[in-house]
Each structure stands twice: as structure tokens, then as C-alpha cells.
Design an enzyme around this catalytic site. Structure first.
Site, mmCIF file in Angstrom:
data_model
loop_
_atom_site.group_PDB
_atom_site.id
_atom_site.type_symbol
_atom_site.label_atom_id
_atom_site.label_comp_id
_atom_site.label_asym_id
_atom_site.label_seq_id
_atom_site.Cartn_x
_atom_site.Cartn_y
_atom_site.Cartn_z
ATOM 1 N N ASP A 277 48.000 29.747 54.389
ATOM 2 C CA ASP A 277 48.216 30.441 55.412
ATOM 3 C C ASP A 277 46.510 32.238 56.003
ATOM 4 O O ASP A 277 46.132 31.823 54.664
ATOM 5 C CB ASP A 277 49.671 31.587 55.279
ATOM 6 C CG ASP A 277 49.566 32.086 56.656
ATOM 7 O OD1 ASP A 277 49.021 31.981 57.245
ATOM 8 O OD2 ASP A 277 51.487 32.940 56.614
ATOM 9 N N ASP A 329 53.886 32.717 65.211
ATOM 10 C CA ASP A 329 54.907 32.538 64.059
ATOM 11 C C ASP A 329 55.874 32.370 65.529
ATOM 12 O O ASP A 329 56.121 33.283 66.320
ATOM 13 C CB ASP A 329 55.367 34.056 63.857
ATOM 14 C CG ASP A 329 54.060 33.975 62.074
ATOM 15 O OD1 ASP A 329 53.043 32.866 61.758
ATOM 16 O OD2 ASP A 329 54.573 34.459 61.149
#
Length: 429
Positions: A277, A329
Site C-alpha cells: 500500500d 478506498d
């Protein structure tokens, strides 16, 4: 930074369209009216952490990174694109009367296609072929993030592993997300909620499943031991704010030995699924250094491991990851809390997932982000439909005990019917 004219297209200001491809996973990617202006960031933090920090954005029109498609007055689709994974020019387009003026700060190839879908899919086929991509079938995943966030514990993993077995959910990978480590950047030490990664991995493996783990290899908290002890590894231009504090970028070249040690430890603990990430931070100084760092991680974890990129520069990552997050997200709310489509929301995640659907089966398996199906998720039926129609990697991220009947049935259906590794038949929808 100099922008040279690449074309001046005659367009229909009322009907023309522009497809603008964003820099990284969380950068908005959309098709807009040619007379409009695309998304503009609201803060410097968003520019650094969600767009392309070294490239300023014009006040009007469009700015794509490496790929822009526009339709002319006759309906033909003009594609302006790079052919390189390391040389990614910014491409601007601005309406001037009935002409769309296209400029770029690097080399782009201008080709003409029947429609936007053909322009995108043919680009994807050629770019992937140059990178030698072979798309692997994606495993199904349970991820800890969207219920437990950074408070996840060993007991939480055990509980959901047992529940997945009890309900016979077809999950291949149990992935521990953020919260297992001492701090972002301090990956060799555990948080006080974890005692042994090897124990967890063994329990997961004993259930017949693979163990996955979240790492942000090119990012560190400003308060981390890594930043304190190795300031020479830090990328100055990647400073940001998250987890309630300042963050710093970690140079993939200067910190290479440390990165090798981290992923050697994780691989030896038994992990063979890696969610990487905040990867954008490793590319701020140098795309070449970013690709070298990502290639070193791939070497250490081995060809049998499955690697998912997130918050990652899209085109520079082709050929180096098995799956890629293609949007921001997800969240329990439909709209982003601050109105910014870069931030967590169903609206932003769905829009990017649909606009980048053509990448699935060409570059990698697209990750639309996790299915969350518990009752408090707003418009959960719509999100499940987006994941089912346009996703590639199927991951779920509810506490299994929190699912109602609809949530359990939907979770089971999507896990039981993941898409194959080939391109989606319906393109962008």
C-alpha cells in the site's frame, strides 16, 4: 516543464467526451464532457498523496497521466498515450471554441480509433504485451481492514478464521491488514496486539488457506524508528499526513537492504500474499527507482507469492504486480465525508472501478476494493453489483458475525463466482 502541442481536434462542444486517466490507484479516472473541467484537488495533502505531486494541474480543462482519449466532431476516438512504463508524460486538453487543444510534456503517440472503448482496450493489449504480462487467476480474500482498521488483534483473526470455516465460505487467503506492526515503517517489530506472526500463519495454513499481510514499504511515520535512525533513506518530497501524524517517503534504492530484510522476514513467517500500500511514495523522486524497489520485493517474496498493489502509480506498475487497486478506498458511506472523490466512499470507488475495468485481464486482476455487506453500509446493493460486474480480485472485509442474511448470501455468492483472469466482456460498462 514545457507542454508542446500534440494535436488540435475539431470537436462537438455539446457531445464530445474526454477520458482522463489518473496517475495512481486513488487518482480520479473518468470520462467527462469535452466542455468541462475534471476534478481539481482541494489540498496539498491530496496533491501529494492522491495525485502526482511533482506535476501541477491547470485551472481548467483536463490533465491525464500517460493516457488521454478524446472524441472528435465525427465521433472518432483520438488516443494520446505513452509507450513506456518509466517515461509517463502529463497530457493536457483544453477546449478553444470548437477545437480541443492537446499538449504533452513528453513523447506521446497519437492514434485514431472507432470509439473510446477500442482506444483503451487496444492500448491495454499493446502496453501489457511490451511488459510481458501474464495475468494469473486471483485468489479470494478475507481482509481485516474495514471492520477492525488499525485495532485488529490476533483474537480477531482467529475469530473470523473460525467463522469462515463454520459457514464454509470459499476464502483462499486470510489477509491481516494495518495494525500488526509496531508502526508504519517499523515492520520488523510487532504491535502489542500481536505475539507471533508464525503462529497465525500456521493456524491459517492448517485451515487449508493462505496467509496474507499488509505492508506500506515506501512510507513511514515521521515518529518511526526508521525515520529517526535512518534519515538518509527518506524522500523529502513525499511528506504527508496520516494515522494522526506526519508521514515520510522511503527511498526504494537507499533503503533496499532494509526492504529486503522486511520481506525476507515475512516470507519466512509463511506469508505468500502481500498487499503493498501507499506505493506512490516510492515513485516521487524516480519512477525508475520505484520499479527497482518493487522488482526487489517481488524477487524476495518469490514468483509463487501473489502481490497486490495499492495507492500505486498505474502504468509504472504494469508487469510487477498480480493485482492492482484501481480506485480509492471504499467506505460505509456512499459519499466521501469531505466531498473529495479521492477519499474513501462508494461513489469514488465505483466510478474508478468502472472507468478502469478495461485493465482487468490485461495489466493484472483489478481490485475494486473489498466487498463490505453488513447492514450499516449505505446502498450496499449497488456496491455489491459494482464489485460483481467490474471487479477482478474478490475480497471481503466484514466481521463475519456482523453479516445479516442478505450480507452472508451476497458474500457467499461473490466469493463463489470470481471472474476469470481474462478481460471483462463489457469493457467500461
Amino acid at each position: 516543464m514545457t507542454f508542446d502541442e500534440a494535436a488540435r481536434l475539431r470537436v462537438d462542444p455539446g457531445a464530445g467526451r474526454v477520458y482522463e486517466h489518473g496517475w495512481q490507484s486513488w487518482s480520479p479516472t473518468r470520462e467527462y464532457p469535452v466542455a468541462g473541467t475534471s476534478y481539481r484537488q482541494r489540498t496539498e495533502y491530496v496533491h501529494t498523496g492522491h495525485l502526482r505531486p511533482e506535476k501541477p494541474v491547470p485551472t481548467d480543462g483536463f490533465q491525464a497521466e500517460g493516457l488521454l482519449v478524446a472524441t472528435d466532431a465525427d465521433g472518432a476516438a483520438h488516443r494520446f498515450a505513452t509507450g513506456s512504463a518509466t517515461d509517463i508524460p502529463s497530457i493536457r486538453a483544453r477546449l478553444d471554441g470548437d477545437r480541443l487543444v492537446v499538449t504533452a510534456d513528453g513523447t506521446v503517440e497519437h492514434t485514431v480509433h472507432a470509439d473510446v472503448d477500442t482506444a483503451l482496450t487496444s492500448f491495454g493489449d499493446a502496453f501489457a504485451a511490451r511488459a510481458g504480462v501474464s495475468v494469473r487467476p486471483a485468489p479470494t480474500v478475507w481482509c481485516s481492514w474495514y471492520h477492525y482498521f488499525t485495532d485488529v488483534t490476533e483474537a480477531d483473526i482467529d475469530e473470523n478464521l473460525d467463522a469462515i470455516g463454520e459457514h464454509e465460505l470459499p476464502v483462499d487467503v486470510i489477509q491481516i491488514d494495518d495494525g500488526w506492526q509496531k508502526a508504519v515503517g517499523d515492520w520488523l517489530d510487532l504491535s502489542d496486539r500481536f505475539t507471533s506472526l508464525s503462529r497465525i500463519v500456521k493456524r491459517i495454513n492448517d485451515s487449508g488457506r493462505r496467509a496474507g499481510v499488509w505492508v506500506a514499504p515506501f512510507l513511514a511515520l515521521a515518529t518511526s524508528d526508521l525515520v529517526r535512525d535512518h534519515p538518509e533513506w527518506i524522500i523529502d518530497g513525499a511528506a504527508g499526513h496520516n494515522w494522526g501524524t506526519e508521514t515520510r517517503g522511503v527511498d526504494p534504492r537507499r533503503a533496499r537492504t532494509y526492504l529486503t530484510d522486511v520481506f525476507t522476514m515475512l516470507r519466512e513467517a509463511g506469508f505468500d500474499y502481500f498487499k503493498l500500500d501507499f506505493l506512490y511514495a516510492g515513485a516521487i523522486d524516480s519512477v525508475e527507482a520505484y520499479r527497482e524497489g518493487l522488482a526487489e520485493i517481488r524477487r524476495v517474496v518469490g514468483p509463487e507469492s501473489y502481490v497486490l498493489g495499492c495507492g500505486a502509480p498505474i502504468l509504472p506498475s504494469v508487469g510487477l504486480v498480480d493485482a492492482m487497486r484501481v480506485g480509492p478506498d471504499i467506505a460505509v458511506t456512499y459519499e466521501p465525508g469531505n466531498g473529495d472523490p479521492c477519499h474513501p466512499s462508494q461513489r469514488g470507488a465505483a466510478a474508478n472501478t468502472i472507468a478502469r475495468a478495461w485493465q482487468h485481464g490485461r495489466f493484472w486482476a483489478n481490485d475494486p476494493d473489498c466487498l463490505i455487506a453488513r447492514p450499516e453500509v449505505e446502498r450496499r446493493e449497488e456496491w455489491a453489483d459494482t464489485v460483481e460486474r467490474y471487479g477482478g480480485l474478490v475480497s471481503v472485509s466484514d466481521r463475519i458475525a456482523a453479516l445479516d442474511e442478505w450480507g452472508m448470501d451476497t458474500t457467499r455468492r461473490l466469493l463463489s463466482n470470481p471472474p476469470g483472469p481474462g478481460p471483462l466482456a463489457h469493457g467500461r460498462g
